[in-house]
Design a protein around this motif. Structure first.
Motif, PDB file in Angstrom:
ATOM      1  N   MET A 478      41.968   1.543 -13.395  1.00  0.00           N
ATOM      2  CA  MET A 478      42.506   0.582 -14.347  1.00  0.00           C
ATOM      3  C   MET A 478      41.483   0.257 -15.436  1.00  0.00           C
ATOM      4  O   MET A 478      41.847   0.012 -16.585  1.00  0.00           O
ATOM      5  N   ARG A 479      40.140   0.240 -15.061  1.00  0.00           N
ATOM      6  CA  ARG A 479      39.124   0.050 -16.100  1.00  0.00           C
ATOM      7  C   ARG A 479      39.131   1.213 -17.077  1.00  0.00           C
ATOM      8  O   ARG A 479      38.985   1.026 -18.293  1.00  0.00           O
ATOM      9  N   ARG A 480      39.329   2.452 -16.549  1.00  0.00           N
ATOM     10  CA  ARG A 480      39.395   3.618 -17.429  1.00  0.00           C
ATOM     11  C   ARG A 480      40.616   3.530 -18.353  1.00  0.00           C
ATOM     12  O   ARG A 480      40.562   3.926 -19.512  1.00  0.00           O
ATOM     13  N   VAL A 481      41.756   3.008 -17.825  1.00  0.00           N
ATOM     14  CA  VAL A 481      42.950   2.829 -18.665  1.00  0.00           C
ATOM     15  C   VAL A 481      42.628   1.892 -19.826  1.00  0.00           C
ATOM     16  O   VAL A 481      42.978   2.165 -20.985  1.00  0.00           O
ATOM     17  N   GLU A 482      41.934   0.777 -19.522  1.00  0.00           N
ATOM     18  CA  GLU A 482      41.596  -0.181 -20.578  1.00  0.00           C
ATOM     19  C   GLU A 482      40.663   0.460 -21.604  1.00  0.00           C
ATOM     20  O   GLU A 482      40.804   0.240 -22.823  1.00  0.00           O
ATOM     21  N   ILE A 484      40.314   3.712 -22.384  1.00  0.00           N
ATOM     22  CA  ILE A 484      40.987   4.750 -23.165  1.00  0.00           C
ATOM     23  C   ILE A 484      41.959   4.146 -24.173  1.00  0.00           C
ATOM     24  O   ILE A 484      42.019   4.577 -25.334  1.00  0.00           O
ATOM     25  N   LEU A 485      42.706   3.114 -23.741  1.00  0.00           N
ATOM     26  CA  LEU A 485      43.703   2.517 -24.646  1.00  0.00           C
ATOM     27  C   LEU A 485      43.097   1.486 -25.578  1.00  0.00           C
ATOM     28  O   LEU A 485      43.702   1.140 -26.608  1.00  0.00           O
ATOM     29  N   GLY A 486      41.950   0.971 -25.194  1.00  0.00           N
ATOM     30  CA  GLY A 486      41.347  -0.074 -26.022  1.00  0.00           C
ATOM     31  C   GLY A 486      42.106  -1.380 -25.934  1.00  0.00           C
ATOM     32  O   GLY A 486      42.095  -2.167 -26.892  1.00  0.00           O
ATOM     33  N   ALA A 494      50.497  -6.456 -23.563  1.00  0.00           N
ATOM     34  CA  ALA A 494      50.078  -5.079 -23.287  1.00  0.00           C
ATOM     35  C   ALA A 494      50.761  -4.567 -22.023  1.00  0.00           C
ATOM     36  O   ALA A 494      51.243  -3.426 -21.971  1.00  0.00           O
ATOM     37  N   ARG A 495      50.771  -5.421 -20.953  1.00  0.00           N
ATOM     38  CA  ARG A 495      51.430  -4.996 -19.718  1.00  0.00           C
ATOM     39  C   ARG A 495      52.921  -4.730 -19.951  1.00  0.00           C
ATOM     40  O   ARG A 495      53.487  -3.767 -19.425  1.00  0.00           O
ATOM     41  N   MET A 496      53.585  -5.606 -20.763  1.00  0.00           N
ATOM     42  CA  MET A 496      55.019  -5.422 -21.025  1.00  0.00           C
ATOM     43  C   MET A 496      55.283  -4.112 -21.778  1.00  0.00           C
ATOM     44  O   MET A 496      56.168  -3.341 -21.407  1.00  0.00           O
ATOM     45  N   GLU A 497      54.470  -3.836 -22.807  1.00  0.00           N
ATOM     46  CA  GLU A 497      54.681  -2.630 -23.592  1.00  0.00           C
ATOM     47  C   GLU A 497      54.424  -1.372 -22.757  1.00  0.00           C
ATOM     48  O   GLU A 497      55.161  -0.376 -22.855  1.00  0.00           O
TER      49      GLU A 497
END
Length: 508
Positions: A478-482, A484-486, A494-497
């Motif tokens: 999940m840290r990597r997701v943040e 990469i997506l910034g 952000a969670r909804m989108e």
């Protein structure tokens, strides 16, 4: 009625005697014709009384007479008049026997009766019959006109049925029976609806004759109206083909119904202008002014809950307009229909026949490019909101490829089907593209990890168990997701989108 051989035999001035075929004297005579040819058949049309002196016939030869009489009967000659005392003092037995075998009426014409007298008698009787037919036809026209003025189409059909000794039915533009006389013909008229629909597809004026084993009688169908599309159809059922007087009556009925239809079209155009004004006032938030303009024409519609219907199409709007108006007319309810280019807007009573016709149209799955959106029930104050609901339902119907969508279905259903849109899919692909590219290198499964974490509302242990990994591994992903997506996953937007993007792109 036209002259018959019997009427000629009973004509006191002709003194004709029946020598053969006495049981067929009731046959109508179309004309009396003189011919001394050995074979006059090429010059016969059928229905003639042939007059001969046997100048060129071997009337005593049985074989020759058999051939001669057989040819006459085959050509439709209804009788043979033989002049005695000219070439033969009596009718030869060979001719009498041949006529008896073919059952062809044979009349003896005395020498003192000239053929011209017989021709004149037939001509006079035909002229008198035609005069009676014309006179009866004009009388029928007057009666049909009187009934139309006093009782409308119902009175006209009753008078027409009496004139033709049969039945008559009037169909509207959709093919439904709107008037009938007498009542016992209701089932016969209903069976003709497919034939009426086929007639409707032909340019007016059009007509057809229906008969055969499926019908108890002979039926004529005629389109009514002067426009490109017939506005109605008339069916006339009789036991036999129409005579001259009956034909006059049918043509008079067609003319009167056409005038009525054209007058109705002018009134309908005026009603549409009023309906357009009423609709614009309602959508502008002026229900009191709309009610004042509506008067008795649309006032009943505004006194009860109604629905707003918006339809779009390029080829089926005319037929859908007819569908709504015909359904409403048959149930005696008001419907307001406004045509705006390739769009149709209508106000129809909630639970009424017009709304029901729309539902039947959708359930039938008819081919065409027409798409319909239907609002929730509303009143005059809520007309503007109902119009927006109908437009929203229309948009969803178009996007989903459905013929009809009701706004209430959208509120009762799920938002997920609304994501089946090219623009939504493009957004989802763009938002998740970097994560998918990362996963493609084999360095993790970030997309499915994100899906599991969001589905478990951020609960680490439950999401990790679903994925079969340790919770510390999931925290790292999940840290990597943040990174990469910034974007922070603590942000609810952000969670909804991200969740909507994942729902718009199912797992691969």
């Amino acid at each position: 009625m036209p002259p018959t051989l019997a009427s000629l035999v009973h004509h006191s001035a002709l003194n004709l005697t029946v020598r053969a075929g006495g049981d067929r004297l009731d046959v109508p005579v179309r004309w009396a014709h003189t011919s001394e040819l050995a074979d006059p058949v090429p010059y016969m049309e059928g229905g003639e009384l042939l007059l001969v002196t046997a100048l060129k016939l071997n009337a005593e030869d049985p074989d020759a007479m058999d051939r001669y009489v057989r040819r006459l009967a085959g050509a439709g000659v209804v009788g043979l008049g033989f002049a005695v005392g000219v070439n033969y003092e009596d009718i030869p037995k060979a001719l009498v026997d041949a006529a008896e075998r073919e059952d062809l009426p044979l009349l003896e014409v005395p020498r003192r009766t000239p053929f011209l007298a017989i021709v004149k008698a037939v001509s006079a009787a035909i002229a008198a019959d035609q005069y009676r037919a014309v006179t009866d036809g004009f009388a029928a026209q007057r009666e049909l006109t009187r009934q139309t003025l006093s009782d409308g189409p119902e009175g006209l059909l009753a008078a027409l049925a009496a004139q033709v000794d049969g039945w008559a039915a009037l169909y509207d533009a959709s093919g439904a029976v709107v008037a009938l006389a007498p009542e016992w013909a209701n089932r016969r008229a209903a069976r003709l609806i497919p034939d009426v629909e086929r007639l409707r597809d032909r340019p007016a004026p059009a007509s057809a004759v229906v008969g055969g084993p499926d019908h108890e009688d002979r039926v004529e169908l005629h389109s009514i109206g002067t426009g490109r599309r017939p506005r109605a159809a008339l069916a006339v059922g009789t036991a036999a083909a129409l005579g001259t007087a009956e034909r006059y009556a049918v043509h008079s009925a067609i003319a009167l119904l056409t005038l009525t239809a054209e007058r109705s079209r002018s009134l309908h155009a005026a009603e549409q202008r009023i309906g357009t004004a009423v609709l614009r006032m309602l959508l502008a938030g002026e229900p009191d002014h709309a009610r004042a303009v509506a008067g008795d024409l649309y006032g009943e519609l505004l006194d009860a809950p109604f629905r707003v219907l918006v339809a779009e199409g390029t080829t089926a709007l005319d037929s859908h307009t007819e569908l709504l108006e015909s359904a409403a007319a048959r149930s005696g309810e008001a419907v307001l229909v406004v045509r705006e280019g390739d769009r149709l807007v209508a106000l129809a009573a909630d639970g009424g026949a017009a709304v029901g016709a729309c539902a039947e149209y959708a359930s039938a799955g008819e081919e065409g490019d027409l798409v319909v959106g239907l609002s929730a029930p509303a009143g005059p104050m809520g007309a503007g909101a109902a119009y927006k609901q109908a437009e929203q339902a229309l948009s969803v119907a178009r996007r989903r490829g459905r013929l009809l969508v009701e706004h209430e279905q959208l509120a009762a259903g799920s938002v997920v089907p609304l994501l089946a849109d090219d623009a939504v899919r493009a957004f989802a692909d763009g938002l998740l593209r970097a994560l998918r590219e990362h996963d493609a290198t084999g360095r993790g499964d970030l997309v499915e990890s994100l899906r599991a974490w969001l589905s478990r509302h951020g609960q680490w242990d439950a999401a990790a168990a679903d994925l079969g990994v340790h919770r510390h591994t999931l925290r790292y992903r999940m840290r990597r997701v943040e990174e990469i997506l910034g974007r922070s996953l603590d942000d609810p937007d952000a969670r909804m989108e991200l969740w909507l993007a994942l729902k718009a792109t199912p797992p691969e």
